[in-house]
Design a protein around this motif. Sequence first.
Motif: not given
Length: 386
Positions: A162-176
Motif C-alpha cells: 500500500w506504500l505507494s508514492w501517493e500514499n507516502r506523500l499523503r502520510v507526510a502531509v498528515e504527519a506534518a
Amino acid sequence: MVFGLLAVLSGILGIFYCTRRRKVMKLREKFFEKNGGLLLKEKIKSQGSHDAMTLFSIAQLRKASNDYSQENIIGRGAFGVVYKGVLYDKRVVAIKKSIIVDESQAEQFINEVFILTQVIHRNVVKLLGCCLEEEIPVLVYEFISNNTLFHHIHSRLGGMSWLSWENRLRVAVEAAGALAYLHSETIMPIIHRDVKSTNILLDDNYTIKISDFGASRLIPLDHEHVTTLVKGTLGYLDPEYFNTSQLTEKSDVYSFGVVLAELITGKKVISADRSNDEKNLATYFVNSVTESRLHGIIEPRILDEGTLEQIQGVADLVKRCLNLQGCDRPTMKEVVLELGNLRKSTAHPWVQQQKCEETRSVALEAGQSDLYEVSLVSSVSNEREC
C-alpha cells in the motif's frame, strides 16, 4: 466452642482485611495527591470539561489490562511499557505506564496532561485520561491498531504494497499537519521532542496518528524556546538542540526531516551495515542531494511512481529541514504547504531515458534495476538569515 472459635477467627481476619484495605486506600490517596490529582480535579472543575478527561481508578485499569499481563504488552520504549486494554464500556485503549514524576514536577505534569486531553486532531492519538493512584502515573490513550510507520517502511524490501508514492506523500502531509497543529493551534504550543517513524501509528484505514508524548514540552506563549535536559532518539535528534539544550519547534522540524528522508529512501536512520559516511541517514541524504547523487539513494519504486518535480521538491524540502541551524529550517506550517502543493503537482511523469551501459551495470549490481540516469540537484537558492 467450635463456632465461637470460628467467629473469633473471622473477626480477626475481618479486622486484618479492613486495616490492610485502609492502608492501601491511604497509599493510593498519597500517590493521588503527590501526582497532582487535586490540582487536576480543580482544573477540570474550573474549566467545566468533565467529558474531556477521565480519572481512572487502579481497579479499572488492572481489570482492563488483565492485571497488566505480559500477553497484553503492545509496546516498550524509553518512557515505559504500553498495554492493550478493554474498558468496561468495551472501548479498546492503550494503557501506558511511563512518566516518573516527582512532587516538584507535579504541577507541570498535570498542566501538560490537561492540555493534551484537549488536543483534538484526526492525526494525533487522543489522550483519554489517566490514573494517579499509583506511584507512577498511568496514561490512557485511544488504541491504534495497524502498527507503526517504521514497521510499514522496513518490514520488507520496498515497503508494504500500500506504500505507494501517493500514499507516502499523503502520510507526510498528515504527519506534518499534526505537528503544525501542535506547534501553532493548541492553547499553548506543544513540542513533541521525539518525532520518529516508530511514534507515527496507522489505523485500519492507513490514516496516521502521532503518538507518544512522554517527552513533549509546552512552550509558554511569550517564549521562543525552553532550556531542557536533552531527550530524543539517536538519528532523529536535532544537533542544535543537542549542543545548546535549547528546545524550539524547529527541533521537531529536524526530526520530521529525518522521517521524510526515511520515507522516500526506505533506509533506516542509523545502520551499521552502511559505510562510515553513510551510517547516519540525515548526513547521507544531505550529501547525496548536494553532490547530485540523489537517484542513488531514493527507493526505486518511487522513481517509477513519482514525478521529477515531486521528488526534486521533496528532496529540497528534506535538505532544508535538516539544516544544522534551526533558523534556516522551515516551520511546520510551511512544510505542510509545500508538501500539499507537491502532492497536487500535475507535472509530467518520469519518462524513462536511455541509460548509459555503465549506469545500468551499477544499478543491476545493486539490485536496483529501476534507477534512472537523471541528475537531481538542490534548487534551494534563497536561504533565510538567522
